[in-house]
Design a protein around this motif. Structure first.
Motif, PDB file in Angstrom:
ATOM      1  N   CYS A 416       0.949  -1.073  -0.100  1.00  0.00           N
ATOM      2  CA  CYS A 416      -0.086   0.032  -0.031  1.00  0.00           C
ATOM      3  C   CYS A 416       0.779   1.300  -0.356  1.00  0.00           C
ATOM      4  N   ALA A 417       2.003   1.231   0.637  1.00  0.00           N
ATOM      5  CA  ALA A 417       2.741   2.256   0.826  1.00  0.00           C
ATOM      6  C   ALA A 417       3.501   2.679  -0.792  1.00  0.00           C
ATOM      7  N   GLN A 418       3.899   1.477  -1.543  1.00  0.00           N
ATOM      8  CA  GLN A 418       4.142   1.883  -2.856  1.00  0.00           C
ATOM      9  C   GLN A 418       3.313   2.369  -3.589  1.00  0.00           C
ATOM     10  N   ALA A 419       1.916   2.026  -3.391  1.00  0.00           N
ATOM     11  CA  ALA A 419       0.835   2.365  -4.277  1.00  0.00           C
ATOM     12  C   ALA A 419       0.617   3.967  -3.981  1.00  0.00           C
ATOM     13  N   ARG A 420       0.822   4.400  -2.733  1.00  0.00           N
ATOM     14  CA  ARG A 420       0.643   5.767  -2.257  1.00  0.00           C
ATOM     15  C   ARG A 420       1.668   6.581  -2.880  1.00  0.00           C
ATOM     16  N   ALA A 421       2.837   6.137  -3.014  1.00  0.00           N
ATOM     17  CA  ALA A 421       3.923   6.957  -3.784  1.00  0.00           C
ATOM     18  C   ALA A 421       3.690   7.108  -5.319  1.00  0.00           C
TER      19      ALA A 421
END
Length: 511
Positions: A416-421
């Motif tokens: 999810c953190a990668q998607a937010r980036a």
């Protein structure tokens, strides 16, 4: 007709180029019905005298085949409802101002025999580079619309431009400018006398210099490259609060020694302090260590000042005196001595069941000496609305302190953190705890791997991972992130996610 080309050169115009310059200009405009289709030699001399670096030519095998001519003018004039002669002032170029803030394009052309080689793009790229080098706000010029006369009976100029923007109509001038990142500012009437094919209209176009700095500052300059220090914290037995401070200070000292701008700790990294209360229920024990939260904030505020670093304190329990509710909170302790609280908004079923925690109700970003940042805690990163709202507020770096017991939980946070980036065109830094706490109920094991994620485009790593720590090992991860790359991405990325959102169909707002 195919032409053998041996050498292409981009350089500044010289007066010795005049004969070739004139030939190419006459050939470029020979089909136009405008008088005085070329610059006189004394006009070129005048241009070279007042602004030599602004006159650029493309030379193919020692023949000048194209040029981009420019002045520096005041933005107020450039954006006004002006005419071409207001800029060139009867070829006296009196509007030129060395202290102006806009690069104004007064002419650009490519000899028809050399079109199709993307030489025009080279001229525009050279202009952009000049604009950045001179620290000017933007490039502005008025583009003719010579194809408009074919549509003027059925379309207004505004309707014509809409169709050009939507690629329903190809306009050799405007379509090229839009593809070169220029945007339309306004229509100008009677801009160029005698321009019958454009029906006396021109389109004012602008390219913004995202690297422009209004006033150079010698101190307290906002950094373009920011160094992040992420602490992958080993859970261990601690006898008292002083031992906790000693361990935390060790890591703050370490990352500040490498001149990091931020030190970020994990979620609930103070959990070892619950060991003394393990005879109590989970909800009672965590309320006991919430008594340490204010002393920790004060101590970390001192660390931030003495080590000249911004500290993100991960998170810790906080019992609010006003509503007597328990929250999962952290603090941004800035190196200027101030501090701000942030609260976890989405509470996991485990936190609610065992500890009786409540979710916060404030969505915010924080201004720092290294730009605008966002901080969300663990489970919050799995809800894209939070970071999207922060992105809309200008967030450049998102910090995510987390605590996950299993690799499944970590995978949720990481992905999810990668998607937010990617979706917010920002950097995302995550860090968590590792190890185990056998003497603390509901805090048995931890799985963690600190990492910094980036958007996915050519300026960034192909997998979107700037750096990552060794899994399940106590260590620091120190990473440099370049904020200027984000600016480039917003304006010139392969895709422009923030700009291309269909806000005409949907929108997001905080209640």
């Amino acid at each position: 007709m195919e032409r053998q080309i041996n050498k292409v050169e981009l350089r500044n115009l010289e007066i010795e180029d005049y004969i070739e310059l004139k030939k190419s200009m006459v050939q470029s405009y020979e089909d136009e019905d405008i008088e005085d289709l070329y610059w006189k030699k004394d006009e070129i001399k005048r241009l070279l005298k007042i602004f030599p670096e602004g006159q650029i030519v493309i030379v193919v095998d020692d023949v000048v085949v194209g040029a981009a001519l420019s002045l520096i003018v005041d933005e107020t004039l450039a954006l006004s409802n002006h005419k071409y002669n207001d800029i060139i002032t009867d070829s006296k170029f009196k509007s030129h101002n060395d202290d102006g803030d806009v690069l104004y394009g007064i002419d650009v052309f490519i000899n028809p025999e050399y079109r199709g080689l993307r030489l025009g793009r080279r001229l525009y790229d050279a202009r952009k580079e000049l604009c950045e080098t001179l620290n000017l706000k933007s490039i502005i010029f008025a583009g003719r619309i010579p194809n408009y006369h074919n549509y003027s009976a059925e379309l207004t100029p505004k309707q014509y431009l809409e169709k050009v923007k939507n690629t329903e109509i190809h306009d050799s001038v405007i379509s090229f400018q839009i593809n070169n990142d220029f945007h339309i500012k306004r229509l100008l009437r009677n801009y160029l006398e005698g321009d019958h094919s454009s029906k006396d209209y021109a389109v004012l176009l602008e390219w913004n210099n995202i690297a422009y700095e209004k006033t150079p500052t010698l101190i307290n300059v906002k950094k373009s490259v920011v160094r992040l220090g992420l602490i992958q914290w080993q859970m261990r037995s601690l006898n008292n609060l002083d031992e906790f401070f000693d361990q935390a200070e060790f890591f703050i000292d370490a990352v500040s020694g490498y001149e990091s701008d931020f030190a970020c700790f994990p979620e609930l990294f103070i959990a070892p302090l619950m060991a003394d209360y393990n005879h109590m229920s989970e909800s009672e024990a965590i309320r006991e260590i919430s008594k340490f939260t204010e002393p920790i904030r004060k101590k970390f505020q001192e660390f931030a000042i003495s080590y000249n670093i911004n500290i993100i304190t991960g998170s810790m329990p906080f019992l609010d005196d006003e509503d007597e509710m328990l929250y999962n909170v952290g603090f941004l302790c800035k190196r200027d001595g101030s501090s701000e609280m942030y609260r976890k908004i989405h509470i996991t079923p485990n936190e609610r069941m065992y500890w009786g925690m409540q979710g916060g109700d404030v969505i915010q970003t924080f201004d720092t000496d290294c730009g605008k940042i966002g901080i969300i805690i663990c489970y919050d990163v799995e809800f894209p609305e939070l970071s999207r709202l922060m992105g809309d507020q200008g967030m450049e770096i998102l910090f995510v302190p987390y605590l996950t017991d299993t690799q499944n939980g970590y995978t949720r946070v990481r992905n999810c953190a990668q998607a937010r980036a990617i979706e917010n065109e920002c950097y995302v830094a995550i860090t968590g705890c590792v190890g185990n706490l056998p003497k603390v109920n509901n805090m048995d094991i931890q799985f963690g791997q600190a990492a910094v994620f980036t958007p996915s485009d050519f300026a960034f790593p192909t997998n979107g991972v700037k750096a990552e720590a060794t899994p399940n090992t106590e260590m620091t991860l120190i990473v440099d992130v370049d904020l200027n790359l984000l600016k480039e991405l917003h304006e010139h990325g392969s895709v422009r996610i923030k700009k291309d959102r269909r806000t005409d169909l949907y929108n997001l707002r905080a209640k």
